[in-house]
Design a protein around this motif. Structure first.
Motif, PDB file in Angstrom:
ATOM      1  N   ASN A 220       0.834  -1.206   0.000  1.00 58.65           N
ATOM      2  CA  ASN A 220       0.000   0.000   0.000  1.00 58.65           C
ATOM      3  C   ASN A 220       0.862   1.246   0.000  1.00 58.65           C
ATOM      4  OD1 ASN A 220      -2.643  -0.983  -0.077  1.00 58.65           O
ATOM      5  ND2 ASN A 220      -2.680  -1.382   2.124  1.00 58.65           N
ATOM      6  N   VAL A 221       0.758   2.039  -1.095  1.00 59.17           N
ATOM      7  CA  VAL A 221       1.507   3.293  -1.182  1.00 59.17           C
ATOM      8  C   VAL A 221       0.514   4.417  -0.897  1.00 59.17           C
ATOM      9  CG1 VAL A 221       3.301   4.467  -2.501  1.00 59.17           C
ATOM     10  CG2 VAL A 221       2.624   2.138  -3.153  1.00 59.17           C
ATOM     11  N   THR A 222       0.030   4.448   0.326  1.00 59.32           N
ATOM     12  CA  THR A 222      -1.049   5.382   0.702  1.00 59.32           C
ATOM     13  C   THR A 222      -0.759   5.940   2.100  1.00 59.32           C
ATOM     14  OG1 THR A 222      -2.240   3.572   1.755  1.00 59.32           O
ATOM     15  CG2 THR A 222      -2.849   4.053  -0.514  1.00 59.32           C
ATOM     16  N   PRO A 223      -1.302   7.138   2.374  1.00 61.71           N
ATOM     17  CA  PRO A 223      -1.152   7.655   3.740  1.00 61.71           C
ATOM     18  C   PRO A 223      -2.270   7.178   4.658  1.00 61.71           C
ATOM     19  CG  PRO A 223      -2.109   9.329   2.315  1.00 61.71           C
ATOM     20  CD  PRO A 223      -1.894   8.114   1.450  1.00 61.71           C
ATOM     21  N   ASP A 224      -3.313   6.535   4.099  1.00 65.07           N
ATOM     22  CA  ASP A 224      -4.553   6.349   4.864  1.00 65.07           C
ATOM     23  C   ASP A 224      -5.162   4.955   4.770  1.00 65.07           C
ATOM     24  OD1 ASP A 224      -5.104   6.584   2.166  1.00 65.07           O
ATOM     25  OD2 ASP A 224      -6.911   7.772   2.439  1.00 65.07           O
ATOM     26  N   SER A 225      -4.404   3.918   4.332  1.00 64.49           N
ATOM     27  CA  SER A 225      -4.985   2.570   4.312  1.00 64.49           C
ATOM     28  C   SER A 225      -5.362   2.167   5.733  1.00 64.49           C
ATOM     29  CB  SER A 225      -3.999   1.567   3.715  1.00 64.49           C
ATOM     30  OG  SER A 225      -3.989   1.722   2.322  1.00 64.49           O
ATOM     31  N   PHE A 226      -6.369   1.274   5.848  1.00 66.39           N
ATOM     32  CA  PHE A 226      -6.955   1.065   7.181  1.00 66.39           C
ATOM     33  C   PHE A 226      -5.993   0.432   8.181  1.00 66.39           C
ATOM     34  CE2 PHE A 226      -7.954  -3.436   7.998  1.00 66.39           C
ATOM     35  CZ  PHE A 226      -7.580  -3.998   6.787  1.00 66.39           C
TER      36      PHE A 226
ATOM     37  N   GLY B 273       8.045 -14.910   0.452  1.00 65.57           N
ATOM     38  CA  GLY B 273       7.207 -15.968  -0.114  1.00 65.57           C
ATOM     39  C   GLY B 273       5.966 -15.502  -0.850  1.00 65.57           C
ATOM     40  N   ALA B 274       5.871 -14.201  -1.153  1.00 68.82           N
ATOM     41  CA  ALA B 274       4.724 -13.736  -1.948  1.00 68.82           C
ATOM     42  C   ALA B 274       4.993 -14.035  -3.422  1.00 68.82           C
ATOM     43  CB  ALA B 274       4.508 -12.239  -1.746  1.00 68.82           C
ATOM     44  N   THR B 275       4.098 -14.772  -4.055  1.00 68.36           N
ATOM     45  CA  THR B 275       4.222 -15.050  -5.490  1.00 68.36           C
ATOM     46  C   THR B 275       3.740 -13.837  -6.286  1.00 68.36           C
ATOM     47  OG1 THR B 275       3.807 -17.383  -5.060  1.00 68.36           O
ATOM     48  CG2 THR B 275       3.484 -16.641  -7.333  1.00 68.36           C
ATOM     49  N   LEU B 276       2.811 -13.105  -5.691  1.00 68.36           N
ATOM     50  CA  LEU B 276       2.281 -11.900  -6.334  1.00 68.36           C
ATOM     51  C   LEU B 276       2.408 -10.724  -5.363  1.00 68.36           C
ATOM     52  CD1 LEU B 276      -0.139 -14.394  -6.548  1.00 68.36           C
ATOM     53  CD2 LEU B 276      -0.678 -12.977  -8.517  1.00 68.36           C
ATOM     54  N   LEU B 277       2.576  -9.520  -5.927  1.00 62.97           N
ATOM     55  CA  LEU B 277       2.595  -8.295  -5.117  1.00 62.97           C
ATOM     56  C   LEU B 277       1.502  -7.382  -5.648  1.00 62.97           C
ATOM     57  CD1 LEU B 277       6.459  -7.609  -5.051  1.00 62.97           C
ATOM     58  CD2 LEU B 277       5.055  -8.517  -3.174  1.00 62.97           C
ATOM     59  N   ASP B 278       0.658  -6.861  -4.755  1.00 64.36           N
ATOM     60  CA  ASP B 278      -0.458  -6.008  -5.170  1.00 64.36           C
ATOM     61  C   ASP B 278      -0.163  -4.568  -4.750  1.00 64.36           C
ATOM     62  OD1 ASP B 278      -3.021  -5.558  -6.278  1.00 64.36           O
ATOM     63  OD2 ASP B 278      -3.940  -5.611  -4.284  1.00 64.36           O
ATOM     64  N   VAL B 279       0.147  -3.720  -5.731  1.00 59.52           N
ATOM     65  CA  VAL B 279       0.522  -2.331  -5.451  1.00 59.52           C
ATOM     66  C   VAL B 279      -0.713  -1.443  -5.557  1.00 59.52           C
ATOM     67  CG1 VAL B 279       2.011  -0.410  -6.152  1.00 59.52           C
ATOM     68  CG2 VAL B 279       2.807  -2.774  -6.458  1.00 59.52           C
ATOM     69  N   GLY B 280      -1.011  -0.695  -4.486  1.00 62.55           N
ATOM     70  CA  GLY B 280      -2.200   0.158  -4.494  1.00 62.55           C
ATOM     71  C   GLY B 280      -1.896   1.567  -4.038  1.00 62.55           C
ATOM     72  N   GLY B 281      -2.498   2.554  -4.713  1.00 58.76           N
ATOM     73  CA  GLY B 281      -2.282   3.964  -4.366  1.00 58.76           C
ATOM     74  C   GLY B 281      -3.540   4.651  -3.897  1.00 58.76           C
ATOM     75  N   GLU B 282      -4.625   3.883  -3.714  1.00 56.49           N
ATOM     76  CA  GLU B 282      -5.884   4.494  -3.256  1.00 56.49           C
ATOM     77  C   GLU B 282      -6.554   3.559  -2.255  1.00 56.49           C
ATOM     78  OE1 GLU B 282      -9.510   6.749  -5.373  1.00 56.49           O
ATOM     79  OE2 GLU B 282      -9.302   4.695  -6.082  1.00 56.49           O
ATOM     80  N   SER B 283      -6.749   4.020  -1.033  1.00 51.65           N
ATOM     81  CA  SER B 283      -7.448   3.185  -0.049  1.00 51.65           C
ATOM     82  C   SER B 283      -8.908   3.043  -0.471  1.00 51.65           C
ATOM     83  CB  SER B 283      -7.384   3.829   1.338  1.00 51.65           C
ATOM     84  OG  SER B 283      -8.250   3.127   2.213  1.00 51.65           O
ATOM     85  N   THR B 284      -9.434   1.833  -0.309  1.00 47.85           N
ATOM     86  CA  THR B 284     -10.852   1.593  -0.626  1.00 47.85           C
ATOM     87  C   THR B 284     -11.597   1.147   0.630  1.00 47.85           C
ATOM     88  OG1 THR B 284     -10.218  -0.628  -1.384  1.00 47.85           O
ATOM     89  CG2 THR B 284     -10.515   1.067  -3.067  1.00 47.85           C
ATOM     90  N   ARG B 285     -11.064   1.503   1.800  1.00 49.72           N
ATOM     91  CA  ARG B 285     -11.735   1.153   3.061  1.00 49.72           C
ATOM     92  C   ARG B 285     -13.099   1.838   3.108  1.00 49.72           C
ATOM     93  NH1 ARG B 285      -8.962   5.557   3.623  1.00 49.72           N
ATOM     94  NH2 ARG B 285      -9.700   7.189   5.024  1.00 49.72           N
ATOM     95  N   PRO B 286     -14.017   1.295   3.898  1.00 49.13           N
ATOM     96  CA  PRO B 286     -15.333   1.929   3.978  1.00 49.13           C
ATOM     97  C   PRO B 286     -15.201   3.403   4.362  1.00 49.13           C
ATOM     98  CG  PRO B 286     -15.365  -0.207   5.069  1.00 49.13           C
ATOM     99  CD  PRO B 286     -13.941   0.059   4.700  1.00 49.13           C
ATOM    100  N   GLY B 287     -15.848   4.267   3.580  1.00 51.15           N
ATOM    101  CA  GLY B 287     -15.822   5.701   3.864  1.00 51.15           C
ATOM    102  C   GLY B 287     -14.674   6.448   3.198  1.00 51.15           C
ATOM    103  N   ALA B 288     -13.759   5.731   2.512  1.00 49.55           N
ATOM    104  CA  ALA B 288     -12.585   6.395   1.918  1.00 49.55           C
ATOM    105  C   ALA B 288     -12.996   7.370   0.814  1.00 49.55           C
ATOM    106  CB  ALA B 288     -11.624   5.352   1.347  1.00 49.55           C
ATOM    107  N   ALA B 289     -12.251   8.484   0.729  1.00 51.63           N
ATOM    108  CA  ALA B 289     -12.489   9.461  -0.340  1.00 51.63           C
ATOM    109  C   ALA B 289     -11.601   9.091  -1.531  1.00 51.63           C
ATOM    110  CB  ALA B 289     -12.147  10.851   0.156  1.00 51.63           C
TER     111      ALA B 289
END
Ligand SMILES: Nc1nc2c(c(=O)[nH]1)N=C(COP(=O)(O)OP(=O)(O)O)CN2
Ligand SMILES: Nc1ccc(C(=O)O)cc1
Length: 294
Positions: free
Chosen positions: A36-42, A65-81
């Motif tokens: 998570n490349v975010t300031p506000d992930s939950f 041991g991660a076969t995949l890496l998931d890079v995210g720049g936007e939090s999608t937590r409930p209520g996120a802007a």
């Protein structure tokens, strides 16, 4: 040794193929590490905010041991802007580039924006993880189809800002299966091959606590749509609802959902705590009598 009544052999689902890469399903589960490349992930907002910290973290998850890496720049937590396109590109693209060049992991990008997807693919991403199942941006299906990358189609009711106000009524498993089967049809119609599609019930996305647990327990029904299934429970509120613990103390609760999720049919588990979940995945596989290798 007498075994408990365990699930029988899994229905066959196609190998994910992107470029020269192949990820076969059925004999084992894979770990997708969260970057998570975010300031506000939950649960880890701000911890890896900036390309250097995020790349180092992704490299560590791949080594663990991660076969995949998931890079995210936007939090999608409930209520996120929502985050602007410019901001999301600045956060995500250097990290995708850095991880694609320095790890062997499959790089997935957690975005609903077609332009972020397009630039991320050019920077080396292999999979687009779209929590809206390509509904929020009309160009997304074309970008995925044109570049022949993989795509995660996830179920959500509404947008993160209001999804917990739009919890579906009735049988949640039927609702998720019917929604995702329509999204698969729409992806196929756009020219995306079935062997590039991964499905996800969207744990915590517009669902009650009971609905989240039911979806994990009945994950095998989702697999009957003929695609591999990804499960994302890591540190989420369904665990807090049972244990009363905050996100920073949900490791063991996450382990329980990962073990049960794999027994119920998950092919990929999306987690923050990769090194700890490696053991959970290995032991669950042994219990399910899945061979350890490919
Ligand atoms: N396919 C899929 N993608 C997801 C899923 C999930 O379950 N499935 N959960 C997320 C929530 O976790 P994260 O730690 O990234 O939180 P954030 O939304 O606050 O950044 C974010 N992205
Ligand atoms: N993006 C999400 C982040 C967190 C949760 C949750 O804790 O249920 C759900 C969605």
């Amino acid at each position: 040794m007498t075994l408990l009544a365990l699930p029988g052999p899994r229905a066959r689902v196609p190998t994910l193929e992107v470029g020269t890469r192949a990820l076969p399903f059925g004999n084992r589960a894979y770990i997708m590490g969260v970057v998570n490349v975010t300031p506000d992930s939950f649960s880890d907002g701000g911890e890896f905010f900036g390309p250097r910290a995020a790349i180092a973290h992704g490299q560590e998850l791949a080594r663990s041991g991660a076969t995949l890496l998931d890079v995210g720049g936007e939090s999608t937590r409930p209520g996120a802007a929502p985050v602007s396109l410019h901001e999301e590109l600045q956060r995500v693209i250097p990290v995708v580039e850095g991880l694609a060049q320095t790890t062997e992991a499959w790089i997935s990008v957690d975005t609903t924006k077609a332009e972020v997807a397009r630039q991320a693919i050019n920077a080396g991403a292999h999979i687009i993880n779209d929590i809206s199942a390509m509904r929020f941006d009309a160009d997304m299906a074309r970008v995925v189809a044109d570049h022949q990358v993989g795509v995660v189609l996830m179920h959500t009711a509404g947008r993160p800002a209001n999804m917990q106000d739009q919890i579906p009524e009735g049988d949640i498993v039927e609702e998720v299966i019917s929604h995702l089967s329509q999204r698969v049809e729409s992806a196929l119609a756009a020219g995306i091959a079935r062997h590039r599609i991964i499905l996800d019930p969207g744990i915590g996305f517009g669902k009650s606590v009971d609905q989240n647990f039911r979806l994990i327990a009945e994950l095998g029904r989702l697999r009957t749509l003929g695609c591999p299934v990804l499960l994302g429970t890591s540190r989420k509120s369904l665990i807090g609802a049972v244990t009363g613990r905050p996100p920073s103390q949900r490791l063991m609760g996450t382990a329980a959902t990962v073990a049960c999720g794999i027994m119920c049919g998950a092919d990929i588990v999306r987690v923050h705590d990769v090194s700890e979940m490696v053991d959970v995945v290995q032991v669950t596989q042994a219990l399910c009598q899945m061979p350890a290798g490919d």
